[in-house]
Design an enzyme around this catalytic site. Sequence first.
Site, PDB file in Angstrom:
ATOM      1  N   HIS A  27      28.523  11.513 -26.422  1.00  0.00           N
ATOM      2  CA  HIS A  27      27.189  11.720 -27.012  1.00  0.00           C
ATOM      3  C   HIS A  27      27.171  12.827 -28.065  1.00  0.00           C
ATOM      4  O   HIS A  27      26.350  13.742 -28.024  1.00  0.00           O
ATOM      5  CB  HIS A  27      26.152  12.007 -25.922  1.00  0.00           C
ATOM      6  CG  HIS A  27      26.060  10.953 -24.865  1.00  0.00           C
ATOM      7  ND1 HIS A  27      25.215  11.043 -23.781  1.00  0.00           N
ATOM      8  CD2 HIS A  27      26.710   9.766 -24.718  1.00  0.00           C
ATOM      9  CE1 HIS A  27      25.345   9.970 -23.023  1.00  0.00           C
ATOM     10  NE2 HIS A  27      26.270   9.184 -23.577  1.00  0.00           N
ATOM     11  N   GLU A  73      17.899   1.510 -27.850  1.00  0.00           N
ATOM     12  CA  GLU A  73      16.614   1.553 -28.554  1.00  0.00           C
ATOM     13  C   GLU A  73      16.761   1.406 -30.060  1.00  0.00           C
ATOM     14  O   GLU A  73      17.728   1.868 -30.658  1.00  0.00           O
ATOM     15  CB  GLU A  73      15.907   2.882 -28.271  1.00  0.00           C
ATOM     16  CG  GLU A  73      15.547   3.102 -26.825  1.00  0.00           C
ATOM     17  CD  GLU A  73      14.840   4.418 -26.579  1.00  0.00           C
ATOM     18  OE1 GLU A  73      14.530   4.713 -25.413  1.00  0.00           O
ATOM     19  OE2 GLU A  73      14.592   5.163 -27.569  1.00  0.00           O
ATOM     20  N   TYR A 108      10.721  11.298 -28.334  1.00  0.00           N
ATOM     21  CA  TYR A 108      11.149   9.937 -28.012  1.00  0.00           C
ATOM     22  C   TYR A 108      11.597   9.784 -26.560  1.00  0.00           C
ATOM     23  O   TYR A 108      12.140   8.752 -26.189  1.00  0.00           O
ATOM     24  CB  TYR A 108      12.195   9.485 -29.030  1.00  0.00           C
ATOM     25  CG  TYR A 108      11.510   9.278 -30.364  1.00  0.00           C
ATOM     26  CD1 TYR A 108      11.035   8.034 -30.731  1.00  0.00           C
ATOM     27  CD2 TYR A 108      11.246  10.358 -31.203  1.00  0.00           C
ATOM     28  CE1 TYR A 108      10.347   7.857 -31.925  1.00  0.00           C
ATOM     29  CE2 TYR A 108      10.548  10.191 -32.388  1.00  0.00           C
ATOM     30  CZ  TYR A 108      10.095   8.937 -32.742  1.00  0.00           C
ATOM     31  OH  TYR A 108       9.374   8.768 -33.905  1.00  0.00           O
TER      32      TYR A 108
END
Length: 538
Positions: free
Chosen positions: A312, A405, A415
Amino acid sequence: MRSMRFIAFAGVMAFGLRGTAMQTPPQAPPSPAVNPASPIAAISRGAPGGRAGGRNPASALFDDVCAGCHGAAVSAGPRAPSLLDDQWAHGSDDESLVKNIREGFPAAGMPPFKESLTDQQIWQTVAYIRQQAATLKDKPEYVADPDGQVIRSEKQTFKIEIVARNLETPWGLAFLPDGRLLITERPGRLRIVDHGKLLEESVKGLPKVWEKQDGGLLDVEVHPQYARNGWIYLSYAETLPGYVAPPPAAADTTSPSTTNTQTPPAGGRGGPPDPPSMTVIVRGKIDKDNQWVEQQVLFRAPAAIYNSSNAHYGSRFIFDKENHLFFSLGEKQQMMDAQDLSKPTGKIHRINDDGSVPDGNPFAKTPNALPTIWSYGHRNPQGLAWDPVTGKLWESEHGPSGGDEINIIEPGHNYGWGVITMGIQPGITKRSEPGMEQPIVYYTPTIAPSGIAFYTGDKYPAWKNNLFVSALAGQQLRRLEIDGDKVAHQETVFNQFGRVHDVIVGPDGYLYVTLQLPGQVLSQSTPGMVARLIPVRQ
């Protein structure tokens, strides 16, 4: 014999839906209370007292509630049709199935389950069925060399043309004004395709890159005024400057990464952790001798943000018309850091082209907030693109287990990652929350979306202003037709040529994509290539 509750629940699944790859998010109603001592609550917790015995809650719910009647395969179960064959009697999206389970079909003898199952338990079961159904489907045969392959998609027939081979995990693409193509290879090389030929030598003098799992040399972008200033922008993973590995016996207590309890064990099965690492943003120039020179660091996180997770990192670049640079950062597997405005991870940032803070950033005057933050609550965003019609910024983002998403990014908006998700993540029980944005669309099972691009050329008229999404786990290129702030339709353009990290529109009007051999594990570094899509008259 199973209880009537289980049989009835199995019956509700027969009223479900046929699986689709893209979903628009439903509005999740408040979850009803469940008796914490009930077997269903124990399953949800994965508690030893329930039949879950520590298993994945979604898998446990399916095994304990559904599989006895419907079976755990595509073939029908002992008492009812399979739930994994995409043959459904009612509904065509996740919202329909959730509603069917909640409300039931009393006239058909199926009671509602809104009082006995929480919304999260219902959602976990739906997501699990999606994922398992996809796993059991036949996969397209992988084509190792797609050069010359003709694809007949819904609105365009085209041929695959390979423009560069013998690459390793190609990650990002960018064109220079003179037509040369820049390619980042994740192991740390910046390659150049000059007049259709891949130069043998990579650009010399690049910074040292930490490559493992998701880490390595990531995106590349060219300044809109490159012809005047020569600036090229790179993102990459680096180890913590000055870090010295602790002795093996003390590795688990002295590593800086162990101060953040959310960081998963790294380094592999009981070994010492990997060095702390983090994404860095730099700019520099390529001189006439193919050397990287005049490097400037535009972003480097504080030492406390570095950790031993190799996942990530983000990241993607895009400039706006005022030459502001947007860049995305993943949350480095520190879930709640995405909600913390004092930390840079799990955010999209906006800076001037020299790294300074522009006027108008939404949190520039917020106490303790980083002034470069544009939006927050992101997990691992890897795609940014401007809609040529509305001028809005679109983003792609990796979800956890399902729940990838596609978002429209608005300044200052949250978000939701860390609090809500359309996928399944231990510790998150909500799909919606006031003040947090819902995705425009989401994907379960995961496709692992990466680079995205709106098509603005004239080579494929029927694709004008469509959004193209590259995908890793899905090994595909997807085309999305946009209507304002909605996705009206989509198709899988191809899905048999390996992992796709990036898609861009070249100065010649063609779409260019990276392709990578799938590998034995998703993060494996493997051979790759760059291709362009050549229209073919039908």
